[in-house]
Write a protein that holds these residues in place. Structure first.
Motif, PDB file in Angstrom:
ATOM      1  N   GLU A  86    -110.848  55.639 147.763  1.00 25.12           N
ATOM      2  CA  GLU A  86    -112.155  54.990 147.766  1.00 25.12           C
ATOM      3  C   GLU A  86    -113.232  55.946 147.259  1.00 25.12           C
TER       4      GLU A  86
ATOM      5  N   ASP B 168    -115.651  55.481 143.913  1.00 24.68           N
ATOM      6  CA  ASP B 168    -117.063  55.296 144.235  1.00 24.68           C
ATOM      7  C   ASP B 168    -117.985  55.639 143.073  1.00 24.68           C
TER       8      ASP B 168
ATOM      9  N   TYR C 256    -115.791  50.085 154.014  1.00 30.65           N
ATOM     10  CA  TYR C 256    -114.634  50.972 154.066  1.00 30.65           C
ATOM     11  C   TYR C 256    -113.400  50.161 154.439  1.00 30.65           C
TER      12      TYR C 256
ATOM     13  N   MET D  50    -117.794  53.803 150.957  1.00 27.13           N
ATOM     14  CA  MET D  50    -117.928  53.568 149.537  1.00 27.13           C
ATOM     15  C   MET D  50    -119.092  52.616 149.274  1.00 27.13           C
TER      16      MET D  50
END
Length: 359
Positions: free
Chosen positions: A110, A114, A79, A1
């Protein structure tokens, strides 16, 4: 991300908790431009390990607490993963993760968030660049970008709350509650922390629980707590000199050195001028520790309302009494001295006062 302004999740003051130690193995494939990858954990500011990238590959292994939240980080990405004993493998080219069902689910969330991160990463540099332009055009553009940033923040907050509420039966909320806790009121935050939730006693919740305890000291419905401090002339005053006397009072916590406080002050000044004749009062409670800086800021900003301080900075009695751990902050009291709203900033302050006074 994509890394965002809120990577401060790494800096949450989580408390250590005794837990079973678990072996972790984290591997991954990254782009050719990445030379080193770092490993962080949620309760430490600095990375705990680093790994050189060879032929696009990296690897971490070791032993940490069971279900500790760990972060794999490069310059552009981070992450989060749970150390649940199942090896994890990332591939940033294909945006895939192999590992436990919990970590795969977390990775999916995630990816959902993003898009907001990327939007903020685009808007923020533009905002910072134009914020230096004091022309009318520059100010208008800065206001437009600020509104877009706030809108994106709001959308990400709503999406994050959705994720939390979808996962109250597992540990995923432990990753996300801390990222939105400072934007929530007491009742909202308390609803996310049922004692029966599997994440309630996760170490990541220590900071969130402290935030909830702070909010409890100024939750709506409570009677205000009195404070005694000196005004700029050294004369002692109590909050009760103004509060609970029949008029609405905004107790505004600020400091001359606080940039966001000073940015917000024109809004407070405008509302004070609009409603003061109707009885509305503001009492400034400063977290300054230098008298001259405090007094000069009051004059520069045009704060015509009462101002008091014990000049103890973050050791101010206001911090412990009202659970203030960040400024600007405020509490709005009704005529009886009861708290009716907290942390009203920007348009929210004017909207609330319009509700009170009818214009």
């Amino acid at each position: 991300m994509k890394k965002t302004l809120t990577i401060a999740a790494l800096a949450l003051g989580c408390m250590s908790a005794s837990a079973q130690n678990t072996v972790y193995k984290i591997t991954g494939t990254v782009g050719a431009d990445v030379k080193k990858v770092y490993l962080g954990v949620m309760n430490q500011r600095e990375p705990i390990d680093s790994a050189a990238v060879n032929n696009g590959k990296f690897e971490f292994s070791g032993t940490r607490q069971l279900n500790e939240i760990m972060y794999v980080m490069t310059q552009d990405y981070y992450y989060p993963v749970f150390n649940d004993g199942t090896p994890v493998d990332f591939n940033t080219a294909s945006n895939t993760l192999t590992g436990s069902e919990l970590n795969k689910k977390l990775y999916g969330y995630e990816q959902q968030l993003d898009k907001y991160n990327q939007q903020m990463n685009k808007l923020y540099p533009e905002y910072m660049a134009v914020a230096k332009d004091t022309s009318a055009t520059g100010k208008a553009k800065a206001k437009e970008l600020e509104a877009q940033l706030n809108e994106t923040w709001g959308e990400k907050k709503d999406a994050t709350l959705g994720i939390i509420n979808e996962n109250k039966d597992n540990l995923i909320p432990a990753v996300y509650i801390g990222t939105v806790s400072y934007m929530l009121g007491y009742d909202e935050l308390k609803a996310l922390l049922p004692e029966t939730a599997p994440y309630y006693n996760h170490p990541a919740m220590a900071g969130v629980k402290r935030q909830l305890a702070a909010l409890e000291k100024r939750r709506p419905g409570m009677q205000f707590t009195d404070l005694t401090m000196n005004d700029t002339a050294g004369q002692a005053h109590k909050l009760s000199d103004w509060c609970g006397k029949g008029n609405y009072v905004l107790v505004d916590f600020w400091a001359s050195w606080c940039g966001p406080c000073r940015q917000e002050m024109p809004n407070v000044v405008a509302n004070y001028k609009k409603y003061h004749e109707k009885g509305f009062e503001v009492v400034g409670v400063s977290f300054d520790n230098k008298a001259e800086a405090w007094k000069n800021a009051i004059k520069q900003i045009g704060m015509e309302w009462p101002n008091i301080s014990d000049l103890k900075g973050w050791q101010s009695a206001a911090a412990s009494t009202y659970g203030i751990n960040a400024i600007p902050a405020n509490v709005l009291l009704d005529g009886s001295g009861k708290i009716v709203a907290v942390d009203l900033r920007g348009d929210a302050l004017g909207a609330k006062l319009k509700e009170v006074y009818g214009f």
